[in-house]
Design a protein around this motif. Structure first.
Motif, short mmCIF file in Angstrom:
data_model
loop_
_atom_site.label_atom_id
_atom_site.label_comp_id
_atom_site.label_asym_id
_atom_site.label_seq_id
_atom_site.Cartn_x
_atom_site.Cartn_y
_atom_site.Cartn_z
N CYS A 26 0.81 -1.03 -0.09
CA CYS A 26 0.08 -0.02 0.04
C CYS A 26 0.91 1.37 -0.13
N GLU A 28 -0.59 4.21 -1.47
CA GLU A 28 -1.72 5.31 -1.30
C GLU A 28 -2.78 4.79 -0.88
N ARG A 29 -3.67 5.36 -0.27
CA ARG A 29 -4.76 5.14 0.38
C ARG A 29 -5.70 4.50 -0.82
N CYS A 31 -9.48 1.60 -1.36
CA CYS A 31 -10.55 0.52 -0.86
C CYS A 31 -10.98 -0.38 -1.92
N VAL A 58 -4.71 2.16 4.20
CA VAL A 58 -4.13 3.49 4.22
C VAL A 58 -2.47 3.23 4.58
N GLN A 65 -4.36 9.63 8.85
CA GLN A 65 -5.20 9.74 7.71
C GLN A 65 -6.47 8.67 7.51
N VAL A 66 -6.36 7.55 8.66
CA VAL A 66 -7.19 6.60 8.40
C VAL A 66 -8.55 7.34 8.90
N TYR A 69 -10.15 9.12 5.73
CA TYR A 69 -10.61 8.40 4.59
C TYR A 69 -11.92 7.54 4.97
N ALA A 100 0.01 -1.63 5.60
CA ALA A 100 -1.10 -0.57 5.73
C ALA A 100 -1.82 -0.82 6.81
N THR A 102 -5.68 -1.18 8.13
CA THR A 102 -6.78 -1.57 7.56
C THR A 102 -8.11 -1.48 8.33
#
Length: 115
Positions: A26, A28-29, A31, A58, A65-66, A69, A100, A102
């Motif tokens: 990961c 970049e973020r 989904c 993320v 940033q989590v 997002y 990452a 998650t």
């Protein structure tokens, strides 16, 4: 319906993938949209719902940033009138393979059962 979810998240620049598409770590973020079980309503074999998981990733160096997002995903998904949030969300954990953080958010698509 899953294609409509993908298209909507893509239009919002939320970097969606279908399950199995993202390769490597990961950086970049992003989904992942994952279909889960189809469940009939009690005493009915005609109507029910399909569970959908939105799994967020993320980069491991961006814990702050989590939550941002998550909020962006929730806001985008709320715009889709055919979805209902179940309230089920997993805790934030680390994925060592992807490097990452998650978590996932679960939704329902109310639908007529096929078959």
């Amino acid at each position: 319906m899953i294609k409509a979810i993908y298209d909507h998240l893509k239009a919002k620049n939320l970097n969606p993938y279908f399950i199995g598409q993202h390769k490597g770590e990961c950086t970049e973020r992003y989904c992942v949209i994952k279909e889960n079980s189809q469940v009939p309503y009690f005493n009915s074999n005609k109507t029910g719902y399909r569970l959908i998981d939105i799994i967020l990733f993320v980069p491991v160096n961006s814990y702050i940033q989590v939550e941002l997002y998550i909020k962006e995903i929730r806001a985008a998904m709320k715009e889709l009138v055919f979805l209902r949030k179940t309230g089920n969300e997993t805790p934030i954990i680390t994925d060592d393979t992807k490097k990452a953080y998650t978590t996932s958010i679960e939704y329902q698509i109310i639908k007529k059962l096929e078959g």
